[in-house]
Design an enzyme around this catalytic site. Structure first.
Site, PDB file in Angstrom:
ATOM      1  CG  HIS A   1       3.470 -54.726  26.694  1.00 37.54           C
ATOM      2  ND1 HIS A   1       4.565 -54.026  26.248  1.00 37.54           N
ATOM      3  CD2 HIS A   1       2.440 -53.855  26.678  1.00 37.54           C
ATOM      4  CE1 HIS A   1       4.221 -52.783  25.978  1.00 37.54           C
ATOM      5  NE2 HIS A   1       2.931 -52.657  26.216  1.00 37.54           N
ATOM      6  CE1 TYR A  42     -30.302 -48.282  32.867  1.00 40.11           C
ATOM      7  CE2 TYR A  42     -29.555 -48.882  35.066  1.00 40.11           C
ATOM      8  CZ  TYR A  42     -30.217 -49.197  33.902  1.00 40.11           C
ATOM      9  OH  TYR A  42     -30.808 -50.425  33.782  1.00 40.11           O
ATOM     10  CG  HIS A  94      -1.753 -52.733  25.951  1.00 41.34           C
ATOM     11  ND1 HIS A  94      -2.064 -52.167  27.163  1.00 41.34           N
ATOM     12  CD2 HIS A  94      -0.450 -52.458  25.727  1.00 41.34           C
ATOM     13  CE1 HIS A  94      -0.994 -51.570  27.642  1.00 41.34           C
ATOM     14  NE2 HIS A  94       0.002 -51.738  26.788  1.00 41.34           N
ATOM     15  CD  GLN A 118     -34.000 -48.418  34.348  1.00 38.17           C
ATOM     16  OE1 GLN A 118     -34.007 -47.937  33.239  1.00 38.17           O
ATOM     17  NE2 GLN A 118     -34.708 -49.465  34.640  1.00 38.17           N
TER      18      GLN A 118
END
Length: 153
Positions: free
Chosen positions: A62, A126, A64, A130
């Protein structure tokens, strides 16, 4: 690089995804020369689309990937592109794979995807900053406007 913000014409974005996908029938085929060729193919295809590979591991059965995909590209369309083109490129480079994988189906159907984003505390902080910045900007730019349609006097 964790909080690196990218930009397009009118957009600031951080869109990171953890993606896992497997070869057809989960065959343990990703090793030796196939591994190095797949690595090169993925780098080339991602560069074409403007997708940044942040981290990637090719396991025996597989793959990733931690990628940063621009918001103008959907994850599903990118995965269709990546799996489809990489399969064709691998069959072109290694003709013997056509016999192991009939009908040029190198990858299994489907994939796993998970968003990788900020944690909740970071987002809250954040937003609060703001709001504070907007209030400060409004205070600095407060200006008394006179109505131009009212007469002087």
């Amino acid at each position: 690089m964790a909080n690196k913000t990218n930009s397009l014409a009118h957009t600031k974005w951080v869109c990171k995804y953890h993606i896992v996908f497997t070869p057809k029938y989960r065959r343990k085929i990703i090793y030796n020369q196939y591994r190095t060729d797949l690595k090169d193919v993925f780098k080339q295809l991602c560069a074409y689309k403007g997708v940044e590979i942040i981290e990637g591991h090719l396991m025996a059965d597989h793959v990733h990937l931690l990628v940063s995909i621009p918001p103008k590209i959907s994850v599903s369309s990118f995965m269709g592109y990546l799996k489809g083109k990489s399969a064709l490129m691998m069959f072109d480079r290694h003709a013997n794979l056509k016999y192991k994988f009939g009908n040029r189906h190198f990858w299994a159907e489907g994939y796993y995807v998970s968003t990788v984003g900020f944690n909740e505390a970071t987002v809250k902080k954040y937003i609060q900053e703001q709001e504070r910045k907007d209030i400060m900007q409004d205070k600095l730019s407060v200006k008394e406007y006179e109505d131009p349609f009212k007469g002087q006097g």
